[in-house]
Scaffold this active site. Structure first.
Site, short mmCIF file in Angstrom:
data_model
loop_
_atom_site.label_atom_id
_atom_site.label_comp_id
_atom_site.label_asym_id
_atom_site.label_seq_id
_atom_site.Cartn_x
_atom_site.Cartn_y
_atom_site.Cartn_z
N GLY A 11 0.85 -1.20 0.00
CA GLY A 11 0.00 0.00 0.00
C GLY A 11 0.88 1.24 0.00
O GLY A 11 1.85 1.32 0.74
N ARG A 72 0.76 -4.96 -4.95
CA ARG A 72 0.83 -6.10 -4.04
C ARG A 72 1.15 -7.29 -4.93
O ARG A 72 0.51 -7.48 -5.97
CB ARG A 72 -0.49 -6.29 -3.31
CG ARG A 72 -0.89 -5.06 -2.48
CD ARG A 72 -1.88 -5.42 -1.40
NE ARG A 72 -2.43 -4.22 -0.76
CZ ARG A 72 -1.84 -3.57 0.25
NH1 ARG A 72 -0.68 -3.99 0.73
NH2 ARG A 72 -2.42 -2.51 0.78
N ASP A 103 4.80 -4.45 5.76
CA ASP A 103 5.13 -5.81 6.16
C ASP A 103 5.45 -6.75 4.98
O ASP A 103 6.48 -7.42 4.97
CB ASP A 103 3.93 -6.35 6.96
CG ASP A 103 4.22 -7.70 7.55
OD1 ASP A 103 5.19 -7.80 8.31
OD2 ASP A 103 3.49 -8.66 7.22
N THR A 125 4.44 2.82 5.47
CA THR A 125 3.04 2.40 5.52
C THR A 125 2.28 3.34 6.45
O THR A 125 2.84 3.77 7.46
CB THR A 125 2.87 0.95 6.04
OG1 THR A 125 1.49 0.73 6.38
CG2 THR A 125 3.71 0.65 7.27
N ASP A 127 0.04 2.40 8.35
CA ASP A 127 -0.45 1.61 9.49
C ASP A 127 0.44 1.71 10.74
O ASP A 127 0.00 1.37 11.83
CB ASP A 127 -0.56 0.13 9.10
CG ASP A 127 -1.52 -0.10 7.95
OD1 ASP A 127 -2.40 0.74 7.74
OD2 ASP A 127 -1.37 -1.13 7.25
N ASP A 129 2.73 -0.27 11.59
CA ASP A 129 2.73 -1.60 12.22
C ASP A 129 4.01 -2.39 11.99
O ASP A 129 3.99 -3.62 12.01
CB ASP A 129 1.52 -2.41 11.70
CG ASP A 129 1.57 -2.61 10.18
OD1 ASP A 129 2.39 -1.95 9.50
OD2 ASP A 129 0.79 -3.42 9.67
N ARG A 171 -5.01 -1.98 9.15
CA ARG A 171 -4.94 -3.44 9.01
C ARG A 171 -5.16 -4.10 10.37
O ARG A 171 -6.19 -3.87 10.97
CB ARG A 171 -3.61 -3.86 8.38
CG ARG A 171 -3.69 -5.23 7.70
CD ARG A 171 -2.40 -5.57 7.01
NE ARG A 171 -2.19 -4.78 5.82
CZ ARG A 171 -2.67 -5.08 4.61
NH1 ARG A 171 -3.37 -6.18 4.46
NH2 ARG A 171 -2.44 -4.32 3.58
O1 F6P Z 1 -1.50 -1.24 4.62
C1 F6P Z 1 -2.12 -0.05 4.26
C2 F6P Z 1 -3.60 -0.26 4.10
O2 F6P Z 1 -4.18 0.97 3.72
C3 F6P Z 1 -4.34 -0.84 5.31
O3 F6P Z 1 -4.58 0.12 6.30
C4 F6P Z 1 -5.57 -1.40 4.68
O4 F6P Z 1 -6.09 -2.46 5.45
C5 F6P Z 1 -5.06 -1.91 3.36
O5 F6P Z 1 -3.85 -1.20 3.08
C6 F6P Z 1 -6.00 -1.70 2.19
O6 F6P Z 1 -5.44 -2.31 1.09
P1 F6P Z 1 -5.88 -2.05 -0.42
O7 F6P Z 1 -5.47 -0.65 -0.79
O8 F6P Z 1 -5.17 -3.08 -1.19
O9 F6P Z 1 -7.37 -2.17 -0.43
#
Ligand code: F6P
Length: 320
Positions: A11, A72, A103, A125, A127, A129, A171
């Protein structure tokens, strides 16, 4: 080391461009060359790689997103993908790699390290995390974006004497909810790292109303459950006029804050310093305001991220 690569993966997060810029400018300053890899590990395997110049990173420090794009790419978990990536880097004469991401991106850098390829991971990120760092690139911008939304929601919540459940990203981690909950004066913060009792949540809302509170703001981390599910549980107890707001991807965009730009610049420059000395297998963090490097294998195998739970206690003490 004379030539390094840089990619962003997972992300996106505000400040990634500032980090790439720092990698490029610091490398040029040190007499090294930088190749940018588009679309993270997917582009690395596909050989979507180009040389970056000083000008490529001009007018970038203030931009959200990542101009190298991101993806991803779970296929990078296979040995076949990892070896192909190393082959591509050899083809371009790339001797070390800076990986900016969360991560999943760290797992990719970890795999390349295990194959003996020098990598440095930068935590990027929203997050927050990632183990081994107090803050990640993008977190500060994201919490400020959320805070602005929460302040606006509070205005309308008060006018209508309503309860709002605001679902924020993160997340499995509660950092975004914790920080924005405290900063917005939210009545309750619900995060995965702490349990919650829905009857107690309802009781707190009632007590607040009795004390004359005109609104209730509940900041809910997405890792607990979604906002509508949470609201249904409350509605089953009483009619609190609950409205739900899911902030979604607005949290990922926007111009990075000063703090994120500075952090990204420090991380980017430090990564280049380390690779220049031939040091890989590392990931960077800021711990007690100091930029430090950890062994990436040890970090992923043995360290765990925990949010600052003192903030949770603090909020319980001062929010009602
Ligand atoms: O890891 C960043 C994040 O925005 C999280 O907070 C969220 O759960 C996820 O990515 C959403 O992913 P995507 O953009 O693939 O829907």
């Amino acid at each position: 080391m004379k030539r390094i690569g840089v990619l962003t993966s997972g992300g996106d997060a505000p400040g990634m461009n500032a980090a790439i810029r720092a990698v490029v400018r610091k490398s040029l300053h040190e007499g090294m060359e930088v190749y940018g890899i588009n679309y993270g590990f997917a582009g690395l395997v596909a050989g979507d790689i180009r040389k970056l110049s000083r000008r490529d990173v001009g007018d970038m420090i203030q931009r959200g997103g990542t101009f190298l794009y991101s993806a991803r790419y779970p296929q990078f978990a296979t040995e076949e993908g990892q070896l192909k990536a190393i082959e591509q880097m050899k083809r371009f004469g790339i001797e070390g790699l800076v990986v900016i991401g969360g991560d999943g991106s760290y797992r990719g850098a970890y795999a390349l390290t295990k194959h003996g390829f020098p990598c440095v991971g930068l935590p990027g990120t929203i997050d927050n995390d990632i183990p081994g760092t107090d803050y990640t690139i993008g977190f500060d911008t994201a919490i400020n974006t959320v805070l602005e939304a929460l302040d606006r929601i509070r205005d309308t919540a008060t006018s209508h004497v309503r309860t709002f459940v605001i679902e924020v990203m993160g997340r499995d981690a509660g950092d975004i909810a914790l920080w924005t909950g405290v900063a917005s004066g939210a009545e309750q913060i619900i995060i995965p790292e702490k349990g919650f009792d829905i009857t107690q949540v309802a009781e707190n809302i009632r007590e607040g109303r009795e004390k004359g509170k005109k609104h209730t703001i509940i900041v809910l981390a997405e890792g607990v459950m979604n906002g509508h599910e949470f609201a249904e549980k409350l509605d089953a107890i009483d009619n609190f006029h609950v409205r739900v707001s899911t902030l979604g991807h607005v949290q990922r965009g926007g111009s990075p804050t000063a703090r994120d730009r500075v952090l990204a610049s420090q991380f980017g420059a430090k990564a280049v310093d380390l690779l220049k000395q031939g040091k890989g297998g590392l990931c960077l963090g800021i711990v007690k305001e100091e930029i430090i490097a950890h062994d990436i294998i040890d970090t992923l195998d043995n360290m765990k991220h925990t949010p600052n739970l003192d903030l949770y206690t603090l909020n319980e003490e001062i929010s009602n």
